[in-house]
Design an enzyme around this catalytic site. Structure first.
Site, mmCIF file in Angstrom:
data_model
loop_
_atom_site.group_PDB
_atom_site.id
_atom_site.type_symbol
_atom_site.label_atom_id
_atom_site.label_comp_id
_atom_site.label_asym_id
_atom_site.label_seq_id
_atom_site.Cartn_x
_atom_site.Cartn_y
_atom_site.Cartn_z
ATOM 1 N N CYS A 70 -15.903 32.068 34.584
ATOM 2 C CA CYS A 70 -17.145 31.716 35.270
ATOM 3 C C CYS A 70 -18.279 31.924 34.265
ATOM 4 O O CYS A 70 -18.031 32.321 33.130
ATOM 5 C CB CYS A 70 -17.339 32.496 36.569
ATOM 6 N N CYS B 60 -18.422 26.918 36.076
ATOM 7 C CA CYS B 60 -18.959 26.879 34.709
ATOM 8 C C CYS B 60 -18.930 25.476 34.129
ATOM 9 O O CYS B 60 -19.167 25.283 32.940
ATOM 10 C CB CYS B 60 -18.236 27.863 33.799
ATOM 11 N N CYS C 22 -15.322 24.948 29.408
ATOM 12 C CA CYS C 22 -13.987 25.420 29.052
ATOM 13 C C CYS C 22 -13.306 24.385 28.157
ATOM 14 O O CYS C 22 -13.190 23.219 28.533
ATOM 15 C CB CYS C 22 -13.171 25.639 30.323
#
Length: 139
Positions: free
Chosen positions: A13, A87, A91
């Site tokens: 996150c 998020c 990633c």
């Protein structure tokens, strides 16, 4: 013969201070050492959310010593499953990894009363994840 976990899971996150810390703690608590657990943040905070610490303490899990960690490419590379929680696209994506996005309310700035339902939803999601990993490992 060395024990090898069934899978490795990374929870991500933004601040690695609430949702991902609670998810990592639930997975560790419920799966023990059967599943390797990591958590990280795309922009880690300075400390774990006190309301998340309190909410987890209520269910007998102590995350008071946890610290937010920065998301690294290696953490993603070394994980079988990457679970993001708000998020976005921060990633890194590698072929052959399983990516999930859990849409959960952000507990930042909220009291323990608001964090309890988030904690409980994370537990349900983690229990489902464990069942999927266990089923895959049994094949």
């Amino acid at each position: 013969m060395a024990f090898t976990p069934a899978a490795s899971v990374l929870f991500v996150c933004v601040h690695n201070a609430g949702r991902s810390q609670m998810a990592a703690a639930w997975l560790t608590h419920l799966a023990g050492d059967r599943i390797e657990v990591r958590s990280a943040g795309s922009n880690p905070g300075t400390a774990v959310n006190p309301a998340a610490v309190e909410a987890m303490k209520e269910v007998g899990i102590d995350i008071s010593a946890a610290t937010p960690k920065v998301l690294t490419v290696d953490a993603v590379r070394e994980s079988d499953v990457c679970i993001t929680m708000g998020c976005g696209d921060t990633c890194p994506v590698f072929p052959g990894k399983r990516y999930l996005d859990w849409e959960l309310e952000d507990p930042a700035g909220q009291g323990v009363e608001a964090v309890r339902p988030i904690r409980d939803e994370i537990r349900k999601l983690v229990e489902g994840l464990i069942a999927e990993i266990d089923a895959a490992a049994a094949k």
